[in-house]
Structures are given as structure tokens and as C-alpha cells.
Design a protein around this motif. Structure first.
Motif, short mmCIF file in Angstrom:
data_model
loop_
_atom_site.label_atom_id
_atom_site.label_comp_id
_atom_site.label_asym_id
_atom_site.label_seq_id
_atom_site.Cartn_x
_atom_site.Cartn_y
_atom_site.Cartn_z
N GLY A 264 -59.15 30.33 61.06
CA GLY A 264 -58.35 30.31 62.53
C GLY A 264 -56.84 30.36 62.20
O GLY A 264 -56.19 31.11 63.15
N ARG A 265 -56.30 30.20 61.04
CA ARG A 265 -54.69 30.26 60.82
C ARG A 265 -54.39 31.90 60.56
O ARG A 265 -53.72 32.27 61.08
CB ARG A 265 -54.31 29.52 59.68
N GLU A 266 -55.42 32.53 60.08
CA GLU A 266 -55.37 33.75 59.89
C GLU A 266 -55.33 34.62 61.37
O GLU A 266 -54.53 35.46 61.79
CB GLU A 266 -56.64 34.57 59.03
N ALA A 267 -56.10 34.24 62.25
CA ALA A 267 -56.42 34.74 63.52
C ALA A 267 -55.11 34.48 64.31
O ALA A 267 -54.71 35.48 64.94
CB ALA A 267 -57.59 34.20 63.99
N THR A 268 -54.71 33.28 64.13
CA THR A 268 -53.48 32.87 64.85
C THR A 268 -52.24 33.75 64.51
O THR A 268 -51.44 34.42 65.45
CB THR A 268 -52.99 31.47 64.49
#
Length: 142
Positions: free
Chosen positions: A112-116
Motif C-alpha cells: 500500500g505504501r508503494e501504491a501511495t
């Protein structure tokens, strides 16, 4: 935070390094994805520049961390946005963004942090206001 010339190989390296570490670790497949990227051929990021920039980024993030002993460093969204502003050339933004997408897919797990981070880059560089826009959602789904 170290400062780099806008659109420099160090500025690009820092964004790519951030893409790799935002999920808490650097995967060898992510580093390979960066080196294989057809989108960065003209940027000429050599191993020494990337390694130095990655080290400096980690040092800077640790220095700025509110709770260094928690075992995890949170990256302030405003800091992400400020670092993204170091890439201003539109063609370079497209190349870096596409490489970021390749990097986040390289280890077979989309955190999720990558997608953000990838979505924040799309907003900063391409004016994508909605965090769930079809442009980034489609790219991240590959």
C-alpha cells in the motif's frame, strides 16, 4: 535532507530509491527492474550514484524520524511531495514514473505504501487529483 539539482541523476536516483524503500526493504528484483528499465536509458544513473543517493536518503530519513526506535520510519507525505518536485522535466517525469511502476511490480507484491507513492507522483507530475484515478489504478494493476 540532501539537496540535488533539479532533474539530476541524484534527484532521479532518490525518487527511485524511495520507491524501493517505502515498503520497508529493498528487494534485489526491484534494483534489477530499475537497471533494466528502458525508460531511463538517457538518465545514465551509475551504480555509485545510486548507492550514494540511497545511503543519503536513508540517513536523511533516519535523521528526520520522530521515533527512530520503533523499528520503522514513517515518511511524511509532505516530504514525498517535496522530493517529487525535484523532477520537473515532463519527459523525465514520465520515464521516472513508468520506472517506479516497474519497480513496485518487480517483487510480485504491491504494498500500500508503494501504491501511495506512485499515486502521489502521478498527482504531482501529471495533475491527477483523485487518488483512485483510472490512470494510476490501471498502471498499478499490471
Amino acid at each position: 535532507m540532501h539537496t540535488y539539482q533539479t532533474n539530476s541523476s541524484e534527484a532521479v536516483s532518490r525518487i527511485l530509491a524511495l520507491t524501493m524503500i517505502v515498503d520497508g526493504h529493498v528487494s534485489p528484483s526491484e534494483v534489477s527492474a530499475m537497471h533494466r528499465s528502458p525508460y531511463l536509458q538517457q538518465v545514465q544513473i551509475d551504480d555509485d550514484t545510486f548507492d550514494r543517493t540511497l545511503r543519503q536518503l536513508c540517513e536523511d530519513l533516519l535523521d528526520a524520524a520522530a521515533n527512530r526506535h520503533a523499528g520503522m520510519v514513517e515518511i511524511d507525505p509532505r516530504l514525498m511531495d517535496a522530493l517529487l518536485l525535484d523532477i520537473r522535466d515532463p519527459l523525465l517525469q514520465i520515464r521516472v514514473w513508468r520506472t517506479m511502476v516497474d519497480i513496485v511490480h518487480a517483487d510480485g507484491h504491491l504494498d500500500g505504501r508503494e501504491a501511495t507513492l506512485v499515486r502521489r507522483a502521478a498527482r504531482a507530475w501529471f495533475g491527477q487529483i483523485d487518488a483512485e484515478d483510472s490512470f494510476t489504478t490501471a498502471a498499478l494493476a499490471n
